[in-house]
Design an enzyme around this catalytic site. Structure first.
Site, PDB file in Angstrom:
ATOM      1  N   CYS B  92       0.836  -1.203   0.000  1.00 15.93           N
ATOM      2  CA  CYS B  92       0.000   0.000   0.000  1.00 15.93           C
ATOM      3  C   CYS B  92       0.876   1.261   0.000  1.00 15.93           C
ATOM      4  CB  CYS B  92      -0.971  -0.039   1.182  1.00 15.93           C
ATOM      5  SG  CYS B  92      -2.353   1.107   1.002  1.00 15.93           S
ATOM      6  N   HIS B 194      -3.545  -5.751   1.176  1.00 16.35           N
ATOM      7  CA  HIS B 194      -2.866  -5.925   2.462  1.00 16.35           C
ATOM      8  C   HIS B 194      -2.807  -7.394   2.882  1.00 16.35           C
ATOM      9  CE1 HIS B 194      -2.525  -1.692   3.841  1.00 16.35           C
ATOM     10  NE2 HIS B 194      -3.557  -1.500   3.039  1.00 16.35           N
ATOM     11  N   GLU B 196      -0.956  -8.659   5.100  1.00 17.41           N
ATOM     12  CA  GLU B 196      -0.730  -8.761   6.559  1.00 17.41           C
ATOM     13  C   GLU B 196      -2.038  -8.690   7.332  1.00 17.41           C
ATOM     14  OE1 GLU B 196      -0.551  -6.091   4.860  1.00 17.41           O
ATOM     15  OE2 GLU B 196      -1.123  -4.344   6.053  1.00 17.41           O
TER      16      GLU B 196
END
Lengths: 1000, 229
Positions: B92, B194, B196
């Site tokens: 990002c 994302h 994560e």
């Protein structure tokens, strides 16, 4: 040397929201930005290119350019709008450019602005009347409209002037004489925006007339009467906003039912605090700190503590919705950062109460309040403020609500809340909730400079809105600065660099230092040490300015070097203003001159108790400023459902909510739209606490409840219903009913009777009833109140657009926020993910149409049908919640959704929207009974989805527990809703209606 | 195997990025960009991550000022890092920084503009892996990951890039539906989604995983480094 640069996008995006503001406009509007740079030397062009643009996306211009050469495929601009901040308003882009230039060794002062290019034909008056108000707010920005041709050829690149604040207030403190009549004192209070009442002014006057006080002041060279610094500090500290005088007032209240005249010695101690104390005495052992700190702190988990706080930011949001909302959310984040020895914000929640966005279409526009923003514009502004505030701080917005009602058209309510994470024990062994300022500790203020912005926020919010409301109360937040402050504080806390911390909110350092000084018994500060955004501020302005992003810390002198060095390294401004003492006084200097000497005891405990009268009201006809037209659709249940789902209060808020980051920090396991397709709404936000260091599998859920329309029926029921909804929301996600805490946020129409406020006693009666209902329900549910806040003058007194006098008071509103704890093994979502499922109604059927969405929407609704809200038995709801939890622990529930606005059929629809299931409604009944079951509203009820192979076991367990349940529907793949009174209704069509077009 | 995670000045996904790497079997260290004054510091690590967030509040364009700050003393070291065969991921805001540093393509060639819809979006996107030679994406065919950005519309300006990830239904108007790109070596991955925030089942909408877990991206890098260093 001054220089103007303009940055243009290579690929301009049409701003659809703006284009639609121009009637009949078929063209395109795009935005570019410009910067004004002032520096000793002219920055090299290469450095500017390098410093400010990304050549893959942008073009940089430093002199007039040919529009068509840059944009060969676009039309020539017909108009260009130029928007620039007024002098002194926070300019985040300019700050970033200053930093970018500094990284290249260029020291410069910058200002930023935006240009809106209107490509395509439109009328100048439309641009001026419709577009200009959409691109900026004239309270904080200058907005000018130019014809495209003249703008592109003008001399703006040559004539470049940076805006600057030019004020020359004397940098001295002046005596404010309290000689004179009561009328003169009241005039003084009004003129200085002090919001002090007669009794308070007289108390202050009497104090300054005391012999010992005069003697002391004379000795120290202070004038007889208070200095302007002193009177302003007293006004801020004693404001309704800071002191909650109405909740502390002595109230005479004749009960209409018993006829007995009761005297209430403070609503807060008598009901709110008492509820929590009684619950604690009854065995709740997880409260850590509930009445003293910035936020309530609870210990649900063995590894981490949680704190939670909800604030309102109504008045600032009414004037500038973006600025009001962003400073609201950043402000409550600071409350959390200043809770205990500092907590880390892990989730935000936001609730807006607004006038219907359809008002201008529904009623004669002349009836709308003059001088106020329309609800749709307010919604866009507050939404954007919350978006930027949360997203840019890296805090997920996991929960919230939007409530629309015409009575919020005079004053919007903006609630911002934050959950924080604390360690029970810090690395150096201190308890995380301990606040330990000591005599001799240095007073550090961190975060930034002050300006005239945000002066009188605390006193202003304690007054009603009118057309003269001060623009200085409006501010813009700076999330980057605050994020840096937050990161710095977490580091400094773990290194043990400060002993105490609090936030700077209402009243600025007057409040933060004043409050912390209570811990040691005094403080001594020099206002000249506080950095200022521009010269010319008076000492009193520095003292009470509410400029944002600031925190106040107590630092042991042995750590002050380390504290300052770390701050510098992290790009955070930190400066020492003085030290804490035990002198008994708040001593304030400006350079060498003593400008205030405030006795701690008088400052904090001197405010006289209000004495008020209340009057009981029940079952009132709704008194509102406008009557909205109703549909007539009750004869067709399917059509009724479709229309209900489209109502603002029920329809999907996804287009708004999906602009909030609800998943940053990687711990959001219960999402706003919780199913695998992300369409059906969840009941509450759920956070994975294990990810934050909590015990294995731990989770926390946050929900909310409010029932303002019930206020006119019974304020007592309104309170109970608000609590019930908040609790029901999180029960539905699978939390433990024994581990739920609540927050109370009251927003009230003025409850103090006066010649201009003739219904004050009744409003106060409703407040008493609400508090009493709140006590009853909290002690019944064993859900302690851990934090709360009130906002008391939510009225508009002005004119409508036709010029006739208009008063709009909000419905008495209690927002209840709930936070519960549970294990992820028991997490539930509200979506039917499988076909082989049966839906059950679970809980006692206590349903009514009183104050329901259905009754608001259509005529012909029988308010006598069902169980009257006065007879709703909440003890039954409490039982249901305990049983719900037991059934869930057996692993029998596939999905659960609470029955709330719009009733059972809306709840069922929402559960099947993700997969567009078909629904076969079971059971036979009369049409009237079907309507009540399908659309009635009431407390303590759920729809449970049980997998078909578990229904037998479910029914056995539920029967054993003696909790009422009833099969209401089976799921199939037909995509149709069918039943005795509903004929082949397409679920897809229902969904389309629910996915309302919000393009406002 | 130690991973360096760079934070500061508005970056906000450093903790969950560290959590993902730890779960994948790595040691992690989070360092504030202002503490990275010695470029040599990064050579103690075998992999490096630029996490998501709003560095400098996205003012002057996302990742712009942060990339300037890194450029001053870290840019050469980062190129050395990759030359030594060590992987870098930018997620990002980190992706936006990588494009500006020229670690994925020559500076100024590619960029990430405002979403076509004109506003920030948080939603889950289905992604197809289009370059399994990127060391981060080995063995992954498809993933379901959250996107959370206002400036994620990939702009190629007509340059050829190594497309690593592609959106199934292009939610932001990216050129060629590009969600992530890798560099010539396949060691550097920049992506808007994302991973994560998708390291376990409970984080998925409805608690249902489709395709590979986001965690696999981190595991791939950890395994790659463990084999080599």
């Amino acid at each position: 040397m001054k220089k103007r640069i303009e940055i243009l996008p290579k690929y301009p995006v049409n701003l659809r929201g703006l284009s639609s503001a121009l009637p009949g406009f078929k063209g395109k509007i795009f935005k570019s930005s410009y910067y004004l740079i002032e520096s000793e030397t002219t920055p090299a062009w290469d450095a500017l290119v390098e410093g400010v643009i990304d050549p893959s996306l942008q073009m940089l211009k430093g002199e007039n350019f040919e529009f068509s050469a840059l944009y060969p495929h676009e039309n020539q601009p017909s108009f260009v709008l130029d928007v620039q901040f007024l002098p002194g308003v926070t300019d985040n882009s300019a700050k970033a450019l200053e930093e970018a230039l500094k990284l290249q060794g260029i020291s410069a002062k910058c200002a930023s602005g935006s240009l809106y290019y209107v490509l395509g034909e439109c009328r100048e008056e439309d641009v001026k009347n419709n577009l200009a108000p959409e691109v900026g707010n004239s309270l904080i920005q200058s907005i000018s409209v130019h014809s495209g041709e003249s703008f592109l050829k003008n001399d703006r690149f040559e004539k470049c002037e940076l805006p600057g604040v030019k004020i020359h207030h004397d940098q001295k403190a002046y005596e404010v004489s309290l000689e004179g009549s009561l009328e003169e004192l009241m005039a003084l209070s009004k003129e200085r925006c002090l919001a002090l009442n007669e009794n308070e002014l007289q108390t202050i006057k009497a104090y300054y007339e005391k012999e010992e006080v005069q003697k002391r002041r004379l000795e120290l060279g202070l004038p007889k009467w208070p200095t302007d610094v002193e009177i302003e500090v007293l006004a801020q500290t004693w404001s309704e906003h800071c002191k909650h005088k109405i909740f502390a007032a002595t109230i005479d209240y004749p009960d209409s039912e018993t006829g007995e005249n009761s005297q209430i010695k403070g609503l807060y101690p008598s009901f709110i605090k008492k509820a929590t104390k009684d619950i604690e005495a009854a065995g709740v052992d997880w409260l850590v700190s509930v009445f003293s700190d910035n936020a309530g702190i609870v210990r649900f988990d063995e590894n981490v503590d949680l704190c939670i706080k909800v604030e309102t930011h109504n008045s600032p949001s009414a004037l500038d919705p973006y600025g009001g909302a962003i400073t609201g959310i950043l402000g409550v984040n600071r409350d959390i950062m200043g809770c205990g020895l500092g907590a880390k914000p892990i989730a935000n929640t936001d609730v807006f109460c607004l006038g219907s966005t359809e008002l201008p279409q529904l009623i004669d526009e002349n009836l709308l309040p003059a001088g106020l923003m329309e609800p749709a514009k307010l919604l866009r502004g507050v939404h954007k403020g919350v978006e930027d505030g949360g997203n840019k701080s890296g805090i997920p917005t996991i929960n919230g609500a939007m409530v629309f009602d015409q009575d919020y058209a005079g004053k919007p309510l903006v609630f911002c809340g934050t959950v924080g994470l604390m360690s029970a024990t810090l690395p150096d062994g201190r308890a995380g909730d301990e606040k330990g300022a000591k005599v001799g500790d240095e007073i550090y203020v961190i975060g930034g400079a002050v300006g005239a912005d945000g002066i009188h926020g605390a006193t202003f919010s304690s007054m009603e809105l009118n057309e003269d409301s001060p623009a200085t109360a409006v501010q813009i937040g700076d999330p980057l600065t605050q994020k840096r402050v937050m990161d710095f504080l977490m580091e400094a806390r773990d290194l043990g660099l400060y002993t105490c911390i609090t936030d700077n909110g209402a009243g600025g350092i007057a409040s933060s230092i004043g409050e912390m000084a209570e811990l040691t018994g005094g403080a001594k500060i020099d206002l000249n040490t506080h950095p200022r955004k521009y010269p010319g501020l008076s000492p009193w302005e520095i003292m009470i300015s509410e400029s944002q992003e600031r925190m106040t810390c107590a630092v042991d002198p042995k750590h002050s070097d380390a504290f300052s060095e770390l701050a510098k390294k992290r790009g955070v401004s930190a400066f020492c203003m003085g030290h804490f003492s035990d002198s008994g006084f708040l001593e304030v200097f400006y350079k060498d001159e003593r400008v205030a000497l405030l006795e701690m005891e008088f400052l904090h405990d001197g405010v006289p108790t209000l004495e008020l009268k209340a009057k009981s009201v029940k079952n009132q006809e709704r008194q509102t400023w406008v009557t909205l037209p109703k549909r007539d659709c009750l004869n067709d249940a399917g059509n009724t459902l479709k229309h209900l789902l489209n109502r603002e209060n029920i329809a999907s808020k996804a287009p708004w909510v999906r602009q909030y980051d609800h998943e940053v920090q990687g711990a959001t396991i219960g999402k706003p739209f919780g199913g695998s397709k992300g369409i059906s709404p969840g009941d509450a936000g759920v956070i994975d606490l294990e990810a934050h260091g909590g015990s294995e599998g731990a989770m926390a859920a946050v929900g909310c409840g409010l029932a303002p329309r019930m206020s006119m029926v019974s304020a007592r029921v309104m309170a109970k219903q608000s609590v019930d909804e908040a609790v029901r929301n999180i029960i539905a996600t699978g939390v433990d009913p024994k581990k739920i805490c609540l927050l109370d946020n009251f927003c009230w129409p003025d409850p103090v009777q006066s010649p201009t406020n003739t219904q004050g006693e009744e409003k106060l009666g409703q407040l008493v009833d609400t508090c009493s209902g709140l006590y009853d329900i909290c002690t019944l549910y064993k859900t302690p109140l851990v934090s709360g806040k009130d906002s008391m003058k939510n009225d508009f007194r002005g004119k409508n657009r036709a010029g006739d006098p208009l008063v709009i008071s909000i419905q008495p509103t209690l927002l209840v926020t709930s936070m519960g704890y549970g294990h992820q093994d028991q997490i539930l979502r509200s979506v039917v993910e499988k076909e082989e499922v049966t839906l059950y109604h679970f809980g006692h059927k206590q349903l009514s149409f009183v104050a329901s969405e259905l009754a608001e929407m259509t005529s012909g609704v029988s308010l006598d049908q069902g169980v009257s809200p006065h007879d709703w038995d909440y003890a039954l709801c409490k039982e249901t919640y305990d049983h719900f939890s037991k059934v869930n622990k057996e692993g029998l529930i596939h999905a659960a959704h609470d029955i709330s606005d719009g009733g059972l059929l809306c709840a069922v629809s929402e559960m099947v929207f993700d997969h567009n299931w078909g629904v076969e409604l079971l059971g036979k009944s009369t049409y009237e009974d079907f309507l009540l079951t399908g659309f009635g509203e009431g407390p303590g009820q759920f729809i449970l989805a049980i997998e078909n192979h578990k229904t037998h076991e479910f029914e056995r367990v539920a029967s054993e527990l003696k909790v009422p349940f009833e099969k209401v529907a089976t799921i199939n793949s037909s995509g149709k809703m069918v039943g005795e009174h509903i004929n082949d209704l397409s679920v897809k069509e229902l969904r389309t209606s629910w996915q309302r077009d919000w393009s406002l | 195997m130690k991973v360096l995670i760079i934070t500061g000045d508005g970056v906000n996904c450093e903790l969950e990025t560290a959590r993902a790497f730890k779960m994948a079997g790595a040691e992690t260290q989070i360092l504030h960009v202002s503490d990275l004054t010695e470029a040599s510091l990064i050579h103690d690590f075998q992999a490096l991550a630029l996490p998501g967030g709003f560095s400098f509040g996205d003012e002057l364009g996302s990742g712009k000022v942060f990339s300037l700050k890194i450029k001053n003393f870290l840019q050469d070291a980062l190129f050395d890092f990759v030359a030594q065969g060590k992987p870098i991921i930018g997620i990002c805001n980190g992706f936006q920084v990588l494009t500006k540093l020229g670690l994925l393509s020559k500076p100024g060639e590619i960029g990430l503009a405002h979403n076509e819809g004109g506003h920030f979006i948080d939603q889950w996107a289905t992604l197809k892996v289009t370059d399994e030679d990127c060391i981060w994406l080995k063995g992954i065919k498809e993933m379901h990951l959250p996107i959370r950005h206002g400036e994620g519309r990939f702009i190629s300006n007509g340059h050829t890039v190594r497309k690593a990830l592609e959106y199934l239904d292009n939610p932001n108007g990216s050129d060629d539906s590009i969600a992530g790109v890798t560099d010539e070596s396949g060691l550097v991955l920049g992506l808007m989604p994302h991973p994560e925030a998708a390291i376990k089942e409970a984080l998925y909408p409805g608690g249902v995983v489709t395709g590979s877990l986001g965690l696999q991206i981190f595991k791939n890098a950890v395994n790659y480094c463990k084999e080599r260093f």
